[in-house]
Design a protein around this motif. Structure first.
Motif, PDB file in Angstrom:
ATOM      1  N   ASN A   2       0.838  -1.192   0.000  1.00 23.05           N
ATOM      2  CA  ASN A   2       0.000   0.000   0.000  1.00 23.05           C
ATOM      3  C   ASN A   2       0.876   1.247   0.000  1.00 23.05           C
ATOM      4  O   ASN A   2       2.095   1.163   0.138  1.00 23.05           O
ATOM      5  N   SER A   3       0.280   2.394  -0.149  1.00 18.84           N
ATOM      6  CA  SER A   3       1.036   3.626  -0.388  1.00 18.84           C
ATOM      7  C   SER A   3       1.848   4.117   0.802  1.00 18.84           C
ATOM      8  O   SER A   3       2.705   4.972   0.635  1.00 18.84           O
ATOM      9  N   ASN A   4       1.609   3.592   1.989  1.00 20.56           N
ATOM     10  CA  ASN A   4       2.403   4.030   3.135  1.00 20.56           C
ATOM     11  C   ASN A   4       3.466   3.001   3.533  1.00 20.56           C
ATOM     12  O   ASN A   4       4.095   3.132   4.578  1.00 20.56           O
ATOM     13  N   GLU A   5       3.689   1.997   2.696  1.00 22.25           N
ATOM     14  CA  GLU A   5       4.710   0.984   2.974  1.00 22.25           C
ATOM     15  C   GLU A   5       5.962   1.245   2.132  1.00 22.25           C
ATOM     16  O   GLU A   5       5.881   1.757   1.021  1.00 22.25           O
ATOM     17  N   THR A  53       7.342  12.764   4.445  1.00 20.59           N
ATOM     18  CA  THR A  53       6.751  14.058   4.109  1.00 20.59           C
ATOM     19  C   THR A  53       5.296  13.886   3.683  1.00 20.59           C
ATOM     20  O   THR A  53       4.418  14.665   4.085  1.00 20.59           O
ATOM     21  N   LYS A  54       5.023  12.864   2.884  1.00 17.23           N
ATOM     22  CA  LYS A  54       3.652  12.578   2.439  1.00 17.23           C
ATOM     23  C   LYS A  54       2.757  12.264   3.638  1.00 17.23           C
ATOM     24  O   LYS A  54       1.645  12.799   3.753  1.00 17.23           O
ATOM     25  N   ILE A  55       3.237  11.407   4.536  1.00 12.98           N
ATOM     26  CA  ILE A  55       2.454  11.026   5.721  1.00 12.98           C
ATOM     27  C   ILE A  55       2.206  12.248   6.606  1.00 12.98           C
ATOM     28  O   ILE A  55       1.099  12.444   7.114  1.00 12.98           O
ATOM     29  N   GLU A  56       3.225  13.087   6.779  1.00 11.84           N
ATOM     30  CA  GLU A  56       3.071  14.323   7.563  1.00 11.84           C
ATOM     31  C   GLU A  56       2.004  15.235   6.948  1.00 11.84           C
ATOM     32  O   GLU A  56       1.143  15.752   7.660  1.00 11.84           O
ATOM     33  N   SER A  57       2.066  15.424   5.640  1.00 13.32           N
ATOM     34  CA  SER A  57       1.105  16.293   4.955  1.00 13.32           C
ATOM     35  C   SER A  57      -0.331  15.806   5.162  1.00 13.32           C
ATOM     36  O   SER A  57      -1.239  16.599   5.420  1.00 13.32           O
ATOM     37  N   GLU A  58      -0.521  14.503   5.048  1.00 15.98           N
ATOM     38  CA  GLU A  58      -1.853  13.927   5.264  1.00 15.98           C
ATOM     39  C   GLU A  58      -2.291  14.091   6.712  1.00 15.98           C
ATOM     40  O   GLU A  58      -3.446  14.397   6.998  1.00 15.98           O
ATOM     41  N   ALA A  59      -1.365  13.904   7.653  1.00 14.94           N
ATOM     42  CA  ALA A  59      -1.697  13.959   9.078  1.00 14.94           C
ATOM     43  C   ALA A  59      -2.063  15.367   9.530  1.00 14.94           C
ATOM     44  O   ALA A  59      -2.848  15.527  10.474  1.00 14.94           O
ATOM     45  N   ILE A  60      -1.518  16.366   8.889  1.00  7.31           N
ATOM     46  CA  ILE A  60      -1.841  17.752   9.265  1.00  7.31           C
ATOM     47  C   ILE A  60      -3.348  17.973   9.207  1.00  7.31           C
ATOM     48  O   ILE A  60      -3.923  18.580  10.115  1.00  7.31           O
TER      49      ILE A  60
END
Length: 185
Positions: A2-5, A53-60
């Motif tokens: 998946n996209s977060n792995e 960075t992608k995970i951080e952006s989504e988590a914001i």
């Protein structure tokens, strides 16, 4: 995947991968492993930083109420040369490292170079090299604050390396000569 792995080529340290353990009394049972990534492997570091960075952006927007934390109490990717928790450990020199964990009910899959399950616990150990699949995720915990962490998904051993954290228990012994065996018998 998946996209977060992401699959990280690394060296294993503190490989508590065969049995779930508590890191501190009262903690939940977990599998865990520290992944050492050489600083010279810039391609892997860049791929990991891009995913973070992608995970951080989504988590914001989804977990952190529209604002990125100024700092993390427990940063995901740390510098083995400067991190105070490593106290000059030479095994961490020249490496970045991250800790990955899995809950007791989701043990990591452990496979060999041919993707066959590894059954011998002595085969995959602290010090060996592996490709490790982790799942990067953001958290917002009332006690632990906000941050990014790594879930331990699977480990593929790629090659042996010097064991870290001690010997196998029988290192240093030599077979006894027949004369010595007779004296002891």
């Amino acid at each position: 995947m998946n996209s977060n792995e992401i699959i990280l080529p690394c060296r294993l340290s503190y490989a508590n991968i065969w049995e779930a353990r508590q890191s501190m009394e009262g903690d939940k049972m977990q599998y865990s492993c520290c992944l050492l990534i050489p600083k010279t492997d810039t391609a892997t570091i860049q791929r990991l930083q891009k995913l973070m960075t992608k995970i951080e952006s989504e988590a914001i927007t989804t977990k952190w109420g529209g604002k990125k934390p100024a700092s993390y109490a427990h940063p995901l990717l740390r510098d083995g040369d400067t991190d105070p928790t490593k106290g000059g450990d030479s095994n961490y020199a020249g490496c970045y490292f991250l800790n990955a964990k899995a809950n007791a009910d989701h043990p990591p899959k452990i496979i060999d170079a041919r993707c066959n399950p590894v059954m011998d616990r002595d085969e995959v150990y602290s010090g060996c090299y592996a490709n490790v699949k982790v799942s990067i995720y953001a958290y917002n915990n009332p006690k632990g604050g906000k941050g990014i962490s790594a879930g331990l998904v699977a480990i593929q051993k790629t090659k042996d390396g010097p064991r870290l954290g001690g010997d196998t228990g029988t290192d240093g012994f030599e077979p006894l000569s027949p004369e010595v065996e007779d004296m002891l018998g």
